[in-house]
Design an enzyme around this catalytic site. Structure first.
Site, short mmCIF file in Angstrom:
data_model
loop_
_atom_site.label_atom_id
_atom_site.label_comp_id
_atom_site.label_asym_id
_atom_site.label_seq_id
_atom_site.Cartn_x
_atom_site.Cartn_y
_atom_site.Cartn_z
N ASP A 299 0.85 -1.21 0.00
CA ASP A 299 0.00 0.00 0.00
C ASP A 299 0.88 1.25 0.00
O ASP A 299 0.54 2.25 -0.64
CB ASP A 299 -0.91 0.04 1.24
CG ASP A 299 -1.72 -1.23 1.38
OD1 ASP A 299 -2.01 -1.87 0.35
OD2 ASP A 299 -2.05 -1.60 2.52
C1 26A Z 1 -11.71 -7.29 1.44
N1 26A Z 1 -10.49 -7.41 2.19
C2 26A Z 1 -10.06 -8.74 2.51
C3 26A Z 1 -9.75 -6.28 2.52
C4 26A Z 1 -8.52 -6.33 3.24
C5 26A Z 1 -7.84 -5.13 3.45
N2 26A Z 1 -8.28 -3.94 3.01
C6 26A Z 1 -9.44 -3.96 2.34
N3 26A Z 1 -10.18 -5.07 2.11
N4 26A Z 1 -7.79 -7.33 3.82
C7 26A Z 1 -6.70 -6.76 4.35
N5 26A Z 1 -6.72 -5.43 4.14
C8 26A Z 1 -5.75 -4.42 4.55
O1 26A Z 1 -4.57 -4.61 3.86
C9 26A Z 1 -3.60 -3.85 4.54
C10 26A Z 1 -2.23 -4.31 4.20
O2 26A Z 1 -1.98 -4.16 2.86
C11 26A Z 1 -5.38 -4.48 6.02
O3 26A Z 1 -6.27 -3.71 6.80
C12 26A Z 1 -3.96 -3.94 6.03
O4 26A Z 1 -3.88 -2.66 6.61
#
Ligand code: 26A
Length: 344
Positions: A299
């Site tokens: 990110d």
């Molecule tokens: C729909 N899902 C599974 C998700 C996520 C996500 N953000 C949005 N949708 N699953 C994990 N994360 C975020 O990814 C970040 C790391 O790249 C986590 O909250 C974490 O901060």
């Protein structure tokens, strides 16, 4: 108000702990992955909230990118859309966003909890298990409210977390169509292997709007497999993704694959000349002893890269800004950025 960059995603609070492989095995989790929590994973959240070393940090992949881009850009450059509850978790997200000056226009659900992600750190890997809760209830109608649509119309660049394909492909398409019609810049991230695997139709519906596609090597491999591209060669995969149909034919598509500590691959395709251009960019070296955790590294890369595009930088400089910000973020706890602020 006008913001150059508008981001859309799933706002989540990360509940971050260190775990060993036996904990991952107990729940059948991979070392490095991101999944939607299934009923059998739900006990994880209460369990890890009881850990001594538990840390609550702002998460949500696109929100991390929005925070990172605002960290780099002048004040009031970035606004983030997503859906939260009305609770202390949402308050924590607002605090973290305010610390970098990120503006939000959340859709607020009074009767649903803010989404959360168990960030299970194991060495340099992280396994993410997400309970979307309120984040799952974002609706395109929120974007269509006059005050929000004015923000969309004033924006120049859009960044969409692929994770949001599980929530509202309609909202992504709404922004994508606007971006293509107005010849703006639309950036999409594949976010996790399960997106091209299990949300293939939604991804294929939205991919034509993307001017830039950003993902890591395992997401690229998952894309190749689910789309039966018949190759595991990253450059070949990038070329096929770059040459996918495109809504805005006025600019080429650029595909960027990060590969951990290996060089980042960029392939652009110009449909007018049918020419591909491939380049590779080394990451910024970091002594592994300085890595706190890699939660949010991708990110942060997307944040630095997107900030570069917003500033009108060329591809090489924008990718370098991504590498620079990722290096800063992995030296912090979770998807965070260092203070006092550093400048590229
Ligand atoms: C729909 N899902 C599974 C998700 C996520 C996500 N953000 C949005 N949708 N699953 C994990 N994360 C975020 O990814 C970040 C790391 O790249 C986590 O909250 C974490 O901060």
């Amino acid at each position: 108000m006008s913001y150059e960059l508008v981001c859309l995603g799933n706002p989540l609070l990360d509940i971050q702990v260190d775990v060993d492989s036996s904990y991952l095995a107990k729940y059948g989790l991979k070392e490095n992955d991101a999944i939607l929590a299934e009923p059998q994973h739900m006990p994880i959240f209460d369990e890890i909230l009881g850990y001594k070393d538990v840390k609550l940090v702002a998460g949500g992949a696109a929100q991390n990118t929005a925070r990172g881009a605002q960290y780099v850009l002048p004040a009031k450059s970035v606004l983030y859309f997503g859906s939260v509850g009305k609770d202390v978790y949402a308050d924590k997200l607002v605090d973290a966003n305010q610390s970098v000056g990120l503006s939000t226009a959340y859709m607020v659900h009074e009767d649903i909890a803010t989404g959360k992600c168990a960030a299970l750190i194991n060495g340099v890997n992280r396994s993410l298990v997400t309970d979307l809760a309120a984040a799952n209830h974002f609706k395109p109608s929120h974007l269509e409210k006059p005050e929000n649509w004015a923000i969309v119309e004033a924006a120049k660049v859009f960044y969409i977390g692929g994770f949001h394909l599980t929530v509202s492909p309609e909202a992504i398409e709404l922004l994508g169509k606007h971006s293509a019609q107005e010849n703006k810049t639309f950036i999409m991230n594949f976010s996790a292997p399960f997106i091209p695997q299990f949300f293939k139709a939604a991804l294929d519906q939205c991919a034509p709007y993307a001017d830039y596609i950003v993902c890591n090597e395992s997401e690229a491999a998952a894309y190749a497999e689910s789309h039966e591209l018949g190759t595991t060669d990253l450059e070949e995969i990038a070329k096929k993704v770059a040459a996918l149909p495109k809504a805005n034919t006025k600019k080429p598509r650029v595909v960027i694959f990060t590969q951990g500590t290996d060089a980042t691959l960029a392939v652009s395709y110009d449909a007018a000349t049918k020419e591909f251009s491939t380049s590779k960019f080394a990451v910024h070296a970091l002594d592994s002893a300085k890595i706190v955790d890699t939660n949010g590294a991708g990110d942060a890369f997307a944040a630095g890269f997107t900030a570069g595009l917003v500033k009108g930088k060329d591809l090489a400089t924008s990718i370098d800004m991504g590498h620079w910000l990722a290096k800063l973020s992995i030296q912090e706890v979770g998807p965070s950025y260092p203070f006092p602020k550093q400048a590229y």
